[in-house]
Design a protein around this motif. Sequence first.
Motif, PDB file in Angstrom:
ATOM      1  N   ASN A 115       0.832  -1.207   0.000  1.00 51.92           N
ATOM      2  CA  ASN A 115       0.000   0.000   0.000  1.00 51.92           C
ATOM      3  C   ASN A 115       0.865   1.254   0.000  1.00 51.92           C
ATOM      4  O   ASN A 115       0.551   2.231  -0.696  1.00 51.92           O
ATOM      5  CB  ASN A 115      -0.936   0.013   1.207  1.00 51.92           C
ATOM      6  CG  ASN A 115      -2.076  -0.973   1.073  1.00 51.92           C
ATOM      7  OD1 ASN A 115      -2.343  -1.476  -0.017  1.00 51.92           O
ATOM      8  ND2 ASN A 115      -2.745  -1.268   2.167  1.00 51.92           N
ATOM      9  N   ALA A 116       1.952   1.224   0.765  1.00 55.93           N
ATOM     10  CA  ALA A 116       2.857   2.379   0.803  1.00 55.93           C
ATOM     11  C   ALA A 116       3.456   2.632  -0.575  1.00 55.93           C
ATOM     12  O   ALA A 116       3.546   3.783  -1.027  1.00 55.93           O
ATOM     13  CB  ALA A 116       3.952   2.161   1.841  1.00 55.93           C
ATOM     14  N   LYS A 117       3.854   1.559  -1.261  1.00 60.00           N
ATOM     15  CA  LYS A 117       4.407   1.714  -2.611  1.00 60.00           C
ATOM     16  C   LYS A 117       3.346   2.250  -3.569  1.00 60.00           C
ATOM     17  O   LYS A 117       3.629   3.102  -4.409  1.00 60.00           O
ATOM     18  CB  LYS A 117       4.950   0.377  -3.117  1.00 60.00           C
ATOM     19  CG  LYS A 117       6.242  -0.042  -2.433  1.00 60.00           C
ATOM     20  CD  LYS A 117       6.717  -1.393  -2.922  1.00 60.00           C
ATOM     21  CE  LYS A 117       7.963  -1.843  -2.157  1.00 60.00           C
ATOM     22  NZ  LYS A 117       8.391  -3.187  -2.554  1.00 60.00           N
ATOM     23  N   SER A 118       2.125   1.750  -3.445  1.00 60.67           N
ATOM     24  CA  SER A 118       1.034   2.233  -4.306  1.00 60.67           C
ATOM     25  C   SER A 118       0.759   3.713  -4.049  1.00 60.67           C
ATOM     26  O   SER A 118       0.577   4.488  -4.990  1.00 60.67           O
ATOM     27  CB  SER A 118      -0.246   1.431  -4.047  1.00 60.67           C
ATOM     28  OG  SER A 118      -0.073   0.090  -4.412  1.00 60.67           O
ATOM     29  N   ILE A 119       0.743   4.092  -2.782  1.00 62.85           N
ATOM     30  CA  ILE A 119       0.504   5.494  -2.427  1.00 62.85           C
ATOM     31  C   ILE A 119       1.623   6.365  -2.976  1.00 62.85           C
ATOM     32  O   ILE A 119       1.382   7.445  -3.520  1.00 62.85           O
ATOM     33  CB  ILE A 119       0.354   5.651  -0.895  1.00 62.85           C
ATOM     34  CG1 ILE A 119      -0.964   5.023  -0.440  1.00 62.85           C
ATOM     35  CG2 ILE A 119       0.439   7.115  -0.481  1.00 62.85           C
ATOM     36  CD1 ILE A 119      -1.113   4.899   1.066  1.00 62.85           C
ATOM     37  N   GLU A 120       2.851   5.908  -2.855  1.00 60.42           N
ATOM     38  CA  GLU A 120       3.993   6.661  -3.374  1.00 60.42           C
ATOM     39  C   GLU A 120       3.893   6.811  -4.892  1.00 60.42           C
ATOM     40  O   GLU A 120       4.104   7.897  -5.442  1.00 60.42           O
ATOM     41  CB  GLU A 120       5.298   5.963  -2.995  1.00 60.42           C
ATOM     42  CG  GLU A 120       6.541   6.720  -3.403  1.00 60.42           C
ATOM     43  CD  GLU A 120       7.819   6.013  -2.972  1.00 60.42           C
ATOM     44  OE1 GLU A 120       8.896   6.566  -3.283  1.00 60.42           O
ATOM     45  OE2 GLU A 120       7.751   4.942  -2.354  1.00 60.42           O
ATOM     46  N   ALA A 121       3.531   5.717  -5.571  1.00 59.70           N
ATOM     47  CA  ALA A 121       3.389   5.772  -7.031  1.00 59.70           C
ATOM     48  C   ALA A 121       2.270   6.736  -7.423  1.00 59.70           C
ATOM     49  O   ALA A 121       2.419   7.529  -8.360  1.00 59.70           O
ATOM     50  CB  ALA A 121       3.118   4.379  -7.595  1.00 59.70           C
TER      51      ALA A 121
END
Length: 130
Positions: free
Chosen positions: A54-60
Motif C-alpha cells: 500500500n505504501a508503494k502504491s501510495i507513493e506511485a
Amino acid sequence: MSNSEENRLDRLESLAENTLTELREIKSGLQEIKLGLQETNQGLKETRVIANSNAKSIEALTNSLAESKKEWEKDRRGLDQLLGQLTRSMSDFYEVQSDFYNRFDKIEERKSRMVEILDRYLPPENSANS
C-alpha cells in the motif's frame, strides 16, 4: 510401614499425580499459546507485506499526481500564451478593420473631391459638343 506412613505416601503420590496432570495441562495450554503466537506473527508478516504494498502504491500515486500537476500547469501556461496571442490577433484584426472602414468612409470624400477638381479643370460636356 505403618498405616499413617502409607496414607502419607498415598497423599504424596496423589499430590504428585495431580501436580503432574496440572503441569501437562499447563504444557498443553502453553503449546496452544505458542501456536496462537505463531499465527499472530504470520498475520503480522502478511499485514506488513500489505502495508508495504500500500505504501508503494501510495507513493506511485503521489508521484503520478505530481507529474499530472506539472503537465496541467504546463498546459495551462500554454493555454494562457495562446489566449494572449489570440487577444493580440483580435486587437490587430479590429485595428485593421477600423482602418479599412475609415478608408472606406474617406473614399466618398475623395470621389467628391476628385469630381470637384475635374469639374474645375475640365470644361463642361455641353460646351464641348457645341
